[in-house]
Design a protein around this motif. Structure first.
Motif, PDB file in Angstrom:
ATOM      1  N   ARG A  43       0.827  -1.189   0.000  1.00 51.35           N
ATOM      2  CA  ARG A  43       0.000   0.000   0.000  1.00 51.35           C
ATOM      3  C   ARG A  43       0.875   1.257   0.000  1.00 51.35           C
ATOM      4  NH1 ARG A  43      -4.598  -2.072  -1.774  1.00 51.35           N
ATOM      5  NH2 ARG A  43      -5.338  -3.793  -0.461  1.00 51.35           N
ATOM      6  N   PRO A  44       0.567   2.219  -0.841  1.00 55.21           N
ATOM      7  CA  PRO A  44       1.380   3.446  -0.861  1.00 55.21           C
ATOM      8  C   PRO A  44       1.131   4.283   0.387  1.00 55.21           C
ATOM      9  CG  PRO A  44      -0.493   3.644  -2.348  1.00 55.21           C
ATOM     10  CD  PRO A  44      -0.512   2.239  -1.831  1.00 55.21           C
ATOM     11  N   ARG A  45       2.178   4.560   1.120  1.00 57.86           N
ATOM     12  CA  ARG A  45       2.106   5.411   2.311  1.00 57.86           C
ATOM     13  C   ARG A  45       3.257   6.413   2.231  1.00 57.86           C
ATOM     14  NH1 ARG A  45      -1.997   3.378   2.086  1.00 57.86           N
ATOM     15  NH2 ARG A  45      -3.186   2.197   3.650  1.00 57.86           N
ATOM     16  N   PRO A  46       3.133   7.485   1.483  1.00 57.70           N
ATOM     17  CA  PRO A  46       4.258   8.389   1.244  1.00 57.70           C
ATOM     18  C   PRO A  46       4.790   9.081   2.481  1.00 57.70           C
ATOM     19  CG  PRO A  46       2.219   9.352   0.436  1.00 57.70           C
ATOM     20  CD  PRO A  46       1.902   7.942   0.809  1.00 57.70           C
ATOM     21  N   HIS A  47       3.955   9.254   3.516  1.00 59.02           N
ATOM     22  CA  HIS A  47       4.404   9.988   4.705  1.00 59.02           C
ATOM     23  C   HIS A  47       4.237   9.188   5.985  1.00 59.02           C
ATOM     24  CE1 HIS A  47       4.789  13.482   2.143  1.00 59.02           C
ATOM     25  NE2 HIS A  47       3.552  13.292   1.720  1.00 59.02           N
ATOM     26  N   GLY A  48       4.099   7.888   5.844  1.00 58.76           N
ATOM     27  CA  GLY A  48       4.043   7.055   7.021  1.00 58.76           C
ATOM     28  C   GLY A  48       2.694   6.394   7.196  1.00 58.76           C
ATOM     29  N   GLU A  49       2.672   5.455   8.154  1.00 60.63           N
ATOM     30  CA  GLU A  49       1.458   4.720   8.460  1.00 60.63           C
ATOM     31  C   GLU A  49       0.746   5.390   9.641  1.00 60.63           C
ATOM     32  OE1 GLU A  49      -1.514   2.731   8.163  1.00 60.63           O
ATOM     33  OE2 GLU A  49       0.053   1.810   6.934  1.00 60.63           O
ATOM     34  N   ALA A  64       1.240  20.173   7.776  1.00 65.40           N
ATOM     35  CA  ALA A  64       2.696  20.282   7.736  1.00 65.40           C
ATOM     36  C   ALA A  64       3.155  21.045   6.501  1.00 65.40           C
ATOM     37  CB  ALA A  64       3.337  18.897   7.769  1.00 65.40           C
ATOM     38  N   ALA A  65       4.090  21.962   6.709  1.00 66.91           N
ATOM     39  CA  ALA A  65       4.637  22.737   5.588  1.00 66.91           C
ATOM     40  C   ALA A  65       5.500  21.871   4.691  1.00 66.91           C
ATOM     41  CB  ALA A  65       5.442  23.918   6.124  1.00 66.91           C
ATOM     42  N   ALA A  66       6.069  20.785   5.239  1.00 62.69           N
ATOM     43  CA  ALA A  66       6.918  19.921   4.414  1.00 62.69           C
ATOM     44  C   ALA A  66       6.125  19.196   3.335  1.00 62.69           C
ATOM     45  CB  ALA A  66       7.620  18.903   5.317  1.00 62.69           C
ATOM     46  N   ILE A  67       4.835  18.989   3.560  1.00 61.24           N
ATOM     47  CA  ILE A  67       4.008  18.286   2.579  1.00 61.24           C
ATOM     48  C   ILE A  67       3.413  19.271   1.586  1.00 61.24           C
ATOM     49  CG2 ILE A  67       2.008  16.782   2.284  1.00 61.24           C
ATOM     50  CD1 ILE A  67       2.446  15.774   5.112  1.00 61.24           C
ATOM     51  N   ALA A 162       0.700  15.660  -2.145  1.00 63.86           N
ATOM     52  CA  ALA A 162       1.017  14.849  -0.965  1.00 63.86           C
ATOM     53  C   ALA A 162       1.609  13.495  -1.312  1.00 63.86           C
ATOM     54  CB  ALA A 162      -0.250  14.651  -0.121  1.00 63.86           C
ATOM     55  N   GLN A 163       1.460  13.030  -2.554  1.00 64.09           N
ATOM     56  CA  GLN A 163       1.873  11.658  -2.872  1.00 64.09           C
ATOM     57  C   GLN A 163       3.358  11.540  -3.186  1.00 64.09           C
ATOM     58  OE1 GLN A 163      -0.525   9.302  -2.274  1.00 64.09           O
ATOM     59  NE2 GLN A 163      -1.473  11.263  -1.662  1.00 64.09           N
ATOM     60  N   GLU A 164       3.973  12.623  -3.710  1.00 67.50           N
ATOM     61  CA  GLU A 164       5.378  12.569  -4.112  1.00 67.50           C
ATOM     62  C   GLU A 164       5.634  11.388  -5.051  1.00 67.50           C
ATOM     63  OE1 GLU A 164       7.852  12.569  -0.677  1.00 67.50           O
ATOM     64  OE2 GLU A 164       7.188  14.537   0.013  1.00 67.50           O
ATOM     65  N   ASP A 165       4.744  11.240  -6.016  1.00 67.27           N
ATOM     66  CA  ASP A 165       4.811  10.138  -6.983  1.00 67.27           C
ATOM     67  C   ASP A 165       5.210  10.726  -8.339  1.00 67.27           C
ATOM     68  OD1 ASP A 165       4.480   8.021  -8.687  1.00 67.27           O
ATOM     69  OD2 ASP A 165       2.479   7.474  -7.985  1.00 67.27           O
ATOM     70  N   PRO A 166       6.423  10.444  -8.841  1.00 65.96           N
ATOM     71  CA  PRO A 166       6.852  11.014 -10.126  1.00 65.96           C
ATOM     72  C   PRO A 166       5.917  10.637 -11.282  1.00 65.96           C
ATOM     73  CG  PRO A 166       8.719  10.081  -8.957  1.00 65.96           C
ATOM     74  CD  PRO A 166       7.486   9.668  -8.207  1.00 65.96           C
ATOM     75  N   LEU A 167       5.397   9.414 -11.253  1.00 70.85           N
ATOM     76  CA  LEU A 167       4.497   8.996 -12.328  1.00 70.85           C
ATOM     77  C   LEU A 167       3.200   9.795 -12.295  1.00 70.85           C
ATOM     78  CD1 LEU A 167       3.941   7.078 -14.687  1.00 70.85           C
ATOM     79  CD2 LEU A 167       3.043   5.419 -13.033  1.00 70.85           C
ATOM     80  N   LEU A 168       2.706  10.061 -11.077  1.00 69.89           N
ATOM     81  CA  LEU A 168       1.491  10.860 -10.945  1.00 69.89           C
ATOM     82  C   LEU A 168       1.745  12.305 -11.377  1.00 69.89           C
ATOM     83  CD1 LEU A 168      -1.455  10.861 -10.080  1.00 69.89           C
ATOM     84  CD2 LEU A 168      -0.710  11.335  -7.732  1.00 69.89           C
ATOM     85  N   ASP A 169       2.924  12.831 -11.082  1.00 70.54           N
ATOM     86  CA  ASP A 169       3.270  14.180 -11.539  1.00 70.54           C
ATOM     87  C   ASP A 169       3.352  14.223 -13.064  1.00 70.54           C
ATOM     88  OD1 ASP A 169       3.417  14.970  -8.902  1.00 70.54           O
ATOM     89  OD2 ASP A 169       5.585  14.626  -8.758  1.00 70.54           O
ATOM     90  N   THR A 170       3.905  13.184 -13.665  1.00 73.81           N
ATOM     91  CA  THR A 170       3.975  13.120 -15.130  1.00 73.81           C
ATOM     92  C   THR A 170       2.579  13.053 -15.738  1.00 73.81           C
ATOM     93  OG1 THR A 170       6.103  11.962 -14.988  1.00 73.81           O
ATOM     94  CG2 THR A 170       4.903  11.820 -17.080  1.00 73.81           C
ATOM     95  N   PHE A 171       1.706  12.289 -15.112  1.00 75.45           N
ATOM     96  CA  PHE A 171       0.327  12.222 -15.593  1.00 75.45           C
ATOM     97  C   PHE A 171      -0.329  13.597 -15.570  1.00 75.45           C
ATOM     98  CE2 PHE A 171      -4.190  11.981 -14.528  1.00 75.45           C
ATOM     99  CZ  PHE A 171      -4.676  11.195 -15.552  1.00 75.45           C
TER     100      PHE A 171
END
Length: 817
Positions: A43-49, A64-67, A162-171
């Motif tokens: 399961r994708p959990r980009p910032h933790g469980e 959070a400002a980091a997200i 929030a996902q930090e997913d390169p493929l999603l950014d490309t989409f």
């Protein structure tokens, strides 16, 4: 805010290929993809469980400002407070994890609105931002019902950040440059985020099957929330499919569109038989072998119909009547009971097509007899006496004549109503076209008058938002008196295609499948010996698998030209689109089909069902003012029968009419012609008798070049001062050239001034006749004035139709001899 460790121990960011085997990969069945949810290896959990995280930690991470570094601090603080309010609400429900508490709550089940739980007016904080934050952090997995129940503003961009997913950014980048409208780009991004959140997967796990599953489940959720809404029944995700396919994310064998993936192709012979659940496996094998052999010499539609008759109507009913039946030796008692069963349909209504079932059964038995002589090892074991007695076929000809009589009566009933239907679609299209044209020339919020009604050109807030994104906006007007907002662009689009469909059907007599198959390549031209150019419409092989050519009348040419100009008004060629044949279950090659329009993100060819729905809607509208249309429907084939009737009853030789209709047998054409009275029958029979006398080789033959020349020259001899004569082919003038009274005279719009001169002269003569008390002359002049004014009104109405110039060469004048 303290520095928060977002990536906790145990986080497994989703990478790698989709797991095969149990991971519900897309499966192609009969040309379509089976909808199934995507399942990720992790399961994708980009910032933790955060399944059991504390309220304080989870609410802090939500802001959070980091997200979300580009979000203002005040907005992030609002997200933190909103998330805390939501989590405190969820704590009132049982469960060890936030997901369990969410599922137990009415909010998670999609039963209540978020504002009903907490809003700024009740608690000072809305929980909508908190819901969005938990979705984006993958702390909870929402259902599509919950997502649709509470739409989230800016959900797509927030989720992607929030996902930090390169493929999603490309989409997302590909969506922004894709050649679709802004509203469709926005929907594509929001819908792909909804898919990922509801299925709890990364974009790399999304397969064609998973996207189809999302589309169908999303439709279910929308239908629950808005039952009966036509928009709720549409499939979402078509824009996602187009972009992912263009990115190469899907396998190469994946269809280009979601619609192509949703439609099943041709079923195999085994599937055609097995869909009716036969118990006797030996008979099942026989039927499969029989249909497999028949498949070589028939098309798919006929094969499917034959499988239904032999499998469903024959053998399955035999098993219900006599469960112990083991072979094809049907006893007379069993046959009699079965024959009674097929007289009614499953819904209890009488079955009209009983003869076709009996004939198919009789052919089945006789085919087995014939094939057994050639291949006894395969077919001899199934040879049995045909249970259909000869008496079943007695009266078949009479029953077919009754069918033809019902069709003729249907034509006689609808032909007098055709002018009302044509006038309705013309008037509706003219009104919508002129209103749209006037609205486009009007500034925003300006009031204008059209046909005595005041309208205001308006732009909604959504329109202004589209303009800011550089997208085209629809034209909307508002009735000043009633306040009703009219999407005049959409109304004009629908009115145009209704008019185009009706006019093409009634002026060409084509079948509905042939109408939908017309392309830009169907338009041809032929130059006669005198230099005149004749426009031709090439009809692709359809039912008879025989191409034919129809000389286009001025009215038909005007309709086809209007369609072409509508597609090419932006300077681009007609889009190349594939058309799905619902009879043969195959896709055509991409072609410039005439009857196509933009449907969301992709152009789509009109289906036959769409045309039939259009005609039904027209009849319902007419029924409100004309009682004759109450309970009456026009079908596309009604126009074809009326066309054939007018051709033959107007004096056109029946074998030429058969060629224009695409009939291989003139007897078929005769079955289309509806006779109206005994006088027409007598003249028609005399006409055929005369033709047979002058042509000893027989009436039913192909036309000669001389006959076609005579047919073409006939129209040159019909030109008169005021226009052209519409008298039937091969007949002289019946009214001693009293053209102004003749119903066959078609006035040329250029001669309207001449009509004014004639009216002035007639009025002067009428005044003199009244002064001299010439009562007979007065009556005659008044009758002539009545015809003149009626023709002028008709000509003015026809002149309002916009001219379409396609650059086709004009006819040269005949050389002087």
């Amino acid at each position: 805010m303290p520095d928060i460790q977002l990536r906790t121990t145990g986080l497994s960011r989703r990478h790698g290929p989709v797991v095969e085997g149990l991971q519900f990969a897309s499966r192609f069945v009969g040309g379509a993809i089976t909808p199934e949810p995507a399942v990720a290896a992790a399961r994708p959990r980009p910032h933790g469980e955060f399944a059991t995280a504390s309220v304080s930690l989870l609410s802090s991470v939500a802001g959070a400002a980091a997200i979300w570094p580009d979000t203002p601090r005040a907005t992030r603080l609002n997200w933190t407070h909103s998330t805390r309010t939501l989590l405190e609400y969820l704590l009132t429900f049982p469960g060890e994890t936030w997901q369990q508490r969410w599922d137990a709550s009415p909010l998670g089940r999609g039963e209540v609105d978020a504002e009903a739980v907490a809003s700024r007016r009740t608690t000072g904080t809305s929980i909508v931002p908190g819901i969005r934050a938990l979705y984006c952090l993958r702390a909870i997995r929402p259902t599509l019902l919950a997502l649709r129940r509470n739409p989230l503003p800016s959900f797509g961009p927030t989720f992607i950040a929030a996902q930090e997913d390169p493929l999603l950014d490309t989409f997302a980048d590909q969506v922004r440059v894709h050649q679709i409208r802004h509203v469709h780009r926005r929907d594509a991004i929001n819908e792909v985020c909804m898919l990922l959140a509801s299925q709890d997967v990364a974009l790399s796990d999304v397969t064609p099957a998973a996207l189809l599953h999302f589309a169908h489940e999303n439709r279910k959720a929308r239908c629950i929330l808005r039952p009966g809404s036509q928009a709720s029944n549409r499939l979402a995700g078509r824009g996602i499919w187009n972009v992912l396919h263009a990115m190469g994310h899907f396998p190469p064998s994946t269809p280009e569109s979601m619609r192509a993936a949703s439609l099943r192709g041709q079923l195999s012979v085994e599937e055609l038989v097995d869909q009716y659940e036969i118990t006797n496996q030996a008979v099942r094998g026989l039927l499969i072998d029989y249909l497999a052999r028949r498949k070589a010499d028939t098309d798919y539609s006929t094969l499917k119909d034959l499988a239904c008759k032999l499998t469903r109507h024959f053998w399955r009913n035999i098993e219900k009547v006599n469960p112990d039946q083991k072979d094809l030796r049907i006893s007379p008692e069993t046959y009699t009971t079965w024959r009674q069963v097929i007289t009614v349909k499953d819904d209890g209504k009488p079955r009209v097509g009983q003869d076709s079932i009996v004939i198919a059964l009789r052919s089945f038995y006789y085919d087995l007899h014939t094939w057994a002589a050639e291949e006894p090892e395969r077919w001899a074991a199934w040879v049995a006496p045909c249970p259909v007695p000869p008496s079943e076929l007695r009266g078949l000809g009479a029953r077919r004549r009754r069918i033809n009589e019902r069709s003729a009566d249907r034509t006689r009933q609808r032909q007098p109503l055709l002018p009302l239907l044509v006038n309705h679609v013309e008037t509706r299209y003219d009104r919508a076209r002129l209103l749209l044209d006037q609205a486009d020339r009007t500034a925003d919020d300006e009031v204008f008058t059209h046909e005595g009604t005041e309208y205001r050109r308006i732009r909604t807030e959504a329109d202004r938002k589209l303009l800011r994104h550089g997208d085209a906006v629809p034209t909307r007007v508002q009735e000043v008196e009633s306040g009703r907002i009219i999407h005049i662009g959409t109304e004009e689009e629908g009115a145009f295609w209704e008019w185009a469909a009706v006019e093409t059907l009634r002026h060409s007599g084509v079948r509905i499948e042939e109408l939908c198959e017309l392309t830009h390549l169907s338009i041809r031209q032929y130059q006669r010996a005198n230099g005149e150019v004749i426009a031709l419409l090439v009809i692709a092989p359809s039912k008879t698998d025989r191409e034919r050519v129809i000389p286009m009348s001025a009215e038909l040419f005007h309709v086809i030209a209007s369609i072409v100009r509508r597609h090419t008004r932006t300077g681009r060629p007609i889009p190349l689109v594939s058309r799905f044949d619902y009879h043969d279950k195959v896709w055509s090659a991409p072609m410039p089909f005439l009857f196509q329009r933009q449907n969301g993100t992709t152009p789509m060819v009109f289906s036959t069902a769409t045309i039939q729905v259009m005609l039904g809607r027209i009849c319902e509208q007419l029924a409100e003012k004309h009682r004759e249309f109450c309970g009456l429907k026009f079908t596309p084939h009604d126009f074809r029968r009326i066309f054939a009737t007018e051709l033959v009853n107007s004096g056109l030789p029946i074998h030429i009419g058969a060629a224009l209709m695409g009939h291989l047998d003139v007897q078929t054409t005769r079955g289309y012609v509806a006779v109206f009275d005994e006088d027409v029958i007598r003249h028609y029979q005399e006409f055929l008798h005369h033709r047979r006398e002058v042509r000893p080789e027989g009436e039913y033959r192909d036309t000669t070049d001389q006959e076609w020349d005579e047919f073409e020259e006939h129209f040159d001899r019909r030109k008169v001062e005021l226009g052209s004569c519409g008298r039937p082919y091969g007949t002289p003038c019946q009214h001693e050239h009293a053209c102004i009274r003749c119903p066959m005279l078609h006035i040329n719009p250029k001669m309207l001034e001449r009509l004014e001169e004639l009216e002035t002269d007639l009025l002067a003569r009428l005044q003199r006749a009244e002064e001299e008390n010439w009562l007979g002359e007065v009556e005659g002049i008044n009758l002539t004035l009545t015809f003149l004014r009626a023709k002028r009104e008709e000509t003015q109405r026809r002149a309002r139709r916009p001219a379409v110039d396609l650059g086709i060469p004009t006819a040269r004048r005949k050389a002087d001899h």
